[in-house]
Design a protein around this motif. Sequence first.
Motif, PDB file in Angstrom:
ATOM      1  N   LYS A 143     -12.863  12.403  -3.286  1.00  0.00           N
ATOM      2  CA  LYS A 143     -11.357  11.681  -3.763  1.00  0.00           C
ATOM      3  C   LYS A 143     -10.990  11.068  -4.567  1.00  0.00           C
ATOM      4  O   LYS A 143     -11.896   9.408  -3.886  1.00  0.00           O
ATOM      5  CB  LYS A 143      -9.959  12.447  -3.759  1.00  0.00           C
ATOM      6  N   LEU A 144      -9.914   9.964  -5.780  1.00  0.00           N
ATOM      7  CA  LEU A 144      -9.588   8.830  -5.557  1.00  0.00           C
ATOM      8  C   LEU A 144      -8.489   8.391  -4.530  1.00  0.00           C
ATOM      9  O   LEU A 144      -7.910   9.050  -4.627  1.00  0.00           O
ATOM     10  CB  LEU A 144      -8.510   8.889  -7.413  1.00  0.00           C
ATOM     11  N   ARG A 145      -8.429   6.891  -4.073  1.00  0.00           N
ATOM     12  CA  ARG A 145      -7.819   6.802  -3.319  1.00  0.00           C
ATOM     13  C   ARG A 145      -6.907   5.867  -4.031  1.00  0.00           C
ATOM     14  O   ARG A 145      -7.071   4.568  -4.670  1.00  0.00           O
ATOM     15  CB  ARG A 145      -8.850   5.354  -1.990  1.00  0.00           C
TER      16      ARG A 145
ATOM     17  N   ASP B 124     -10.986  -2.647   5.888  1.00  0.00           N
ATOM     18  CA  ASP B 124     -11.197  -1.580   7.108  1.00  0.00           C
ATOM     19  C   ASP B 124     -12.930  -2.765   6.183  1.00  0.00           C
ATOM     20  O   ASP B 124     -13.377  -1.761   5.114  1.00  0.00           O
ATOM     21  CB  ASP B 124     -10.935  -0.118   6.511  1.00  0.00           C
ATOM     22  N   LYS B 125     -13.638  -3.126   7.163  1.00  0.00           N
ATOM     23  CA  LYS B 125     -15.412  -2.737   6.929  1.00  0.00           C
ATOM     24  C   LYS B 125     -16.193  -1.424   6.406  1.00  0.00           C
ATOM     25  O   LYS B 125     -16.737  -1.199   5.658  1.00  0.00           O
ATOM     26  CB  LYS B 125     -15.713  -2.870   8.488  1.00  0.00           C
ATOM     27  N   ASN B 126     -15.651  -0.283   6.597  1.00  0.00           N
ATOM     28  CA  ASN B 126     -15.651   0.915   6.558  1.00  0.00           C
ATOM     29  C   ASN B 126     -16.137   1.631   4.718  1.00  0.00           C
ATOM     30  O   ASN B 126     -15.789   2.291   5.140  1.00  0.00           O
ATOM     31  CB  ASN B 126     -15.585   2.113   7.528  1.00  0.00           C
ATOM     32  N   ASN B 127     -15.292   0.649   3.776  1.00  0.00           N
ATOM     33  CA  ASN B 127     -15.275   0.448   2.411  1.00  0.00           C
ATOM     34  C   ASN B 127     -13.663   1.341   2.375  1.00  0.00           C
ATOM     35  O   ASN B 127     -14.014   2.771   1.946  1.00  0.00           O
ATOM     36  CB  ASN B 127     -16.309   1.112   2.187  1.00  0.00           C
ATOM     37  N   ASN B 128     -12.757   0.848   3.101  1.00  0.00           N
ATOM     38  CA  ASN B 128     -11.479   2.354   2.507  1.00  0.00           C
ATOM     39  C   ASN B 128     -10.327   1.646   1.567  1.00  0.00           C
ATOM     40  O   ASN B 128      -9.617   2.479   2.005  1.00  0.00           O
ATOM     41  CB  ASN B 128     -10.375   2.389   4.182  1.00  0.00           C
ATOM     42  N   LYS B 129     -11.387   0.724   1.096  1.00  0.00           N
ATOM     43  CA  LYS B 129     -10.567   0.291   0.044  1.00  0.00           C
ATOM     44  C   LYS B 129     -10.128   1.244  -0.734  1.00  0.00           C
ATOM     45  O   LYS B 129     -10.413   2.052  -1.086  1.00  0.00           O
ATOM     46  CB  LYS B 129     -11.451  -0.855  -0.253  1.00  0.00           C
ATOM     47  N   PRO B 130      -8.764   0.940  -1.614  1.00  0.00           N
ATOM     48  CA  PRO B 130      -8.544   1.985  -2.115  1.00  0.00           C
ATOM     49  C   PRO B 130      -9.092   1.563  -3.837  1.00  0.00           C
ATOM     50  O   PRO B 130      -9.666   0.573  -4.241  1.00  0.00           O
ATOM     51  CB  PRO B 130      -6.537   1.671  -2.779  1.00  0.00           C
ATOM     52  N   ASP B 131      -9.410   3.262  -4.908  1.00  0.00           N
ATOM     53  CA  ASP B 131     -10.501   2.662  -6.206  1.00  0.00           C
ATOM     54  C   ASP B 131      -9.199   2.183  -6.763  1.00  0.00           C
ATOM     55  O   ASP B 131      -9.174   0.888  -7.946  1.00  0.00           O
ATOM     56  CB  ASP B 131     -10.127   4.314  -6.718  1.00  0.00           C
ATOM     57  N   ILE B 132      -7.633   1.779  -6.668  1.00  0.00           N
ATOM     58  CA  ILE B 132      -6.725   2.026  -7.379  1.00  0.00           C
ATOM     59  C   ILE B 132      -5.669   1.311  -6.858  1.00  0.00           C
ATOM     60  O   ILE B 132      -4.760   1.823  -5.924  1.00  0.00           O
ATOM     61  CB  ILE B 132      -5.619   2.740  -8.708  1.00  0.00           C
ATOM     62  N   LEU B 133      -5.279  -0.116  -7.087  1.00  0.00           N
ATOM     63  CA  LEU B 133      -4.315  -1.097  -5.892  1.00  0.00           C
ATOM     64  C   LEU B 133      -2.969  -1.525  -6.806  1.00  0.00           C
ATOM     65  O   LEU B 133      -3.587  -1.872  -8.201  1.00  0.00           O
ATOM     66  CB  LEU B 133      -4.725  -2.298  -5.594  1.00  0.00           C
ATOM     67  N   PHE B 134      -2.188  -0.452  -5.783  1.00  0.00           N
ATOM     68  CA  PHE B 134      -0.642  -1.081  -7.333  1.00  0.00           C
ATOM     69  C   PHE B 134      -0.387  -2.296  -6.880  1.00  0.00           C
ATOM     70  O   PHE B 134      -0.017  -2.379  -5.257  1.00  0.00           O
ATOM     71  CB  PHE B 134       0.610  -0.089  -6.926  1.00  0.00           C
ATOM     72  N   LEU B 135       0.311  -3.231  -7.001  1.00  0.00           N
ATOM     73  CA  LEU B 135       0.923  -4.224  -6.647  1.00  0.00           C
ATOM     74  C   LEU B 135       1.964  -4.741  -7.899  1.00  0.00           C
ATOM     75  O   LEU B 135       2.250  -4.457  -8.986  1.00  0.00           O
ATOM     76  CB  LEU B 135      -0.171  -5.747  -6.379  1.00  0.00           C
ATOM     77  N   THR B 136       3.186  -6.335  -7.305  1.00  0.00           N
ATOM     78  CA  THR B 136       3.764  -5.888  -8.431  1.00  0.00           C
ATOM     79  C   THR B 136       2.833  -7.841  -8.643  1.00  0.00           C
ATOM     80  O   THR B 136       2.093  -8.313  -8.150  1.00  0.00           O
ATOM     81  CB  THR B 136       5.164  -7.085  -7.955  1.00  0.00           C
ATOM     82  N   THR B 137       3.779  -9.000  -9.619  1.00  0.00           N
ATOM     83  CA  THR B 137       3.182 -10.075 -10.618  1.00  0.00           C
ATOM     84  C   THR B 137       3.447 -10.762  -9.396  1.00  0.00           C
ATOM     85  O   THR B 137       2.682 -11.994  -9.172  1.00  0.00           O
ATOM     86  CB  THR B 137       3.718 -10.092 -11.735  1.00  0.00           C
ATOM     87  N   GLU B 138       4.561 -10.594  -8.388  1.00  0.00           N
ATOM     88  CA  GLU B 138       4.980 -11.831  -6.987  1.00  0.00           C
ATOM     89  C   GLU B 138       4.165 -11.975  -6.373  1.00  0.00           C
ATOM     90  O   GLU B 138       2.815 -12.799  -5.423  1.00  0.00           O
ATOM     91  CB  GLU B 138       6.170 -11.482  -6.598  1.00  0.00           C
TER      92      GLU B 138
END
Length: 227
Positions: free
Chosen positions: A38-40, A119-133
């Motif tokens: 799935k997409l994370r 996490d070193k097991n590649n748990n990074k999100p596929d799409i990361l949402f953040l603010t300009t700040e």
Amino acid sequence: TKAIAVYPRTELLKDQFMEAYRLSRKLDGMLRKNGRRKLRLGTYFGDTPFDARRVRDNWAKFGDGYVCPWFSCPTCGEKVIWKIANQNKGVEKLSCTSDECSFETDDDEIVITRTSMQDKNNNKPDILFLTTETLNKRLGDLWTRKLLGVGQPKAMKPRYLLLDEVHTYEGISGAQNALTLRRWRHAIGDVSQLHWVGLSATLKNAEGFFSSIVNLDVSRAVNEKPN
């Protein structure tokens, strides 16, 4: 992280995160059929907890868990909580608080904590949402920079950077945001595979305006208008 979505306001970020979650779940069957996961999705701003232990310092207590401030139940609209039992197990699931609703996220759909994203097991999100700040602040954070693609091999660098409400990038704040984007672009180095995407419904000279913000040759900008 394959895509970074940047928003000028936290409320807009929350709204678009909900919509992205709904759309992502529509892809689950197709991805599973093709042997893909799935997409994370994940957020990285003020309300994103560092870890399960510190979520209790920032999120409001409700029943047997803590209320997620940037997500609500896509089924019934009620609050969702991260149950204490799941926190203690290190399981990142959000559960609806309504007695009449059984909605619960799977732990491979939303990355809740900043620690899990590292996490070193590649748990990074596929799409990361953040603010300009957040983007501006975290570019100088050695612990977070790699999540933004800095110092990563080409295969792990973001392929898309999405800017919503591009028409708000005007005046002094617009200049500051443009500088932040230039800093990020310089920091990640190789941008040969990077695609910039800007969304706005009110820009007249969209190609020229967007190119000036992200420092691209205007000839490379394409204005895709809805049918």
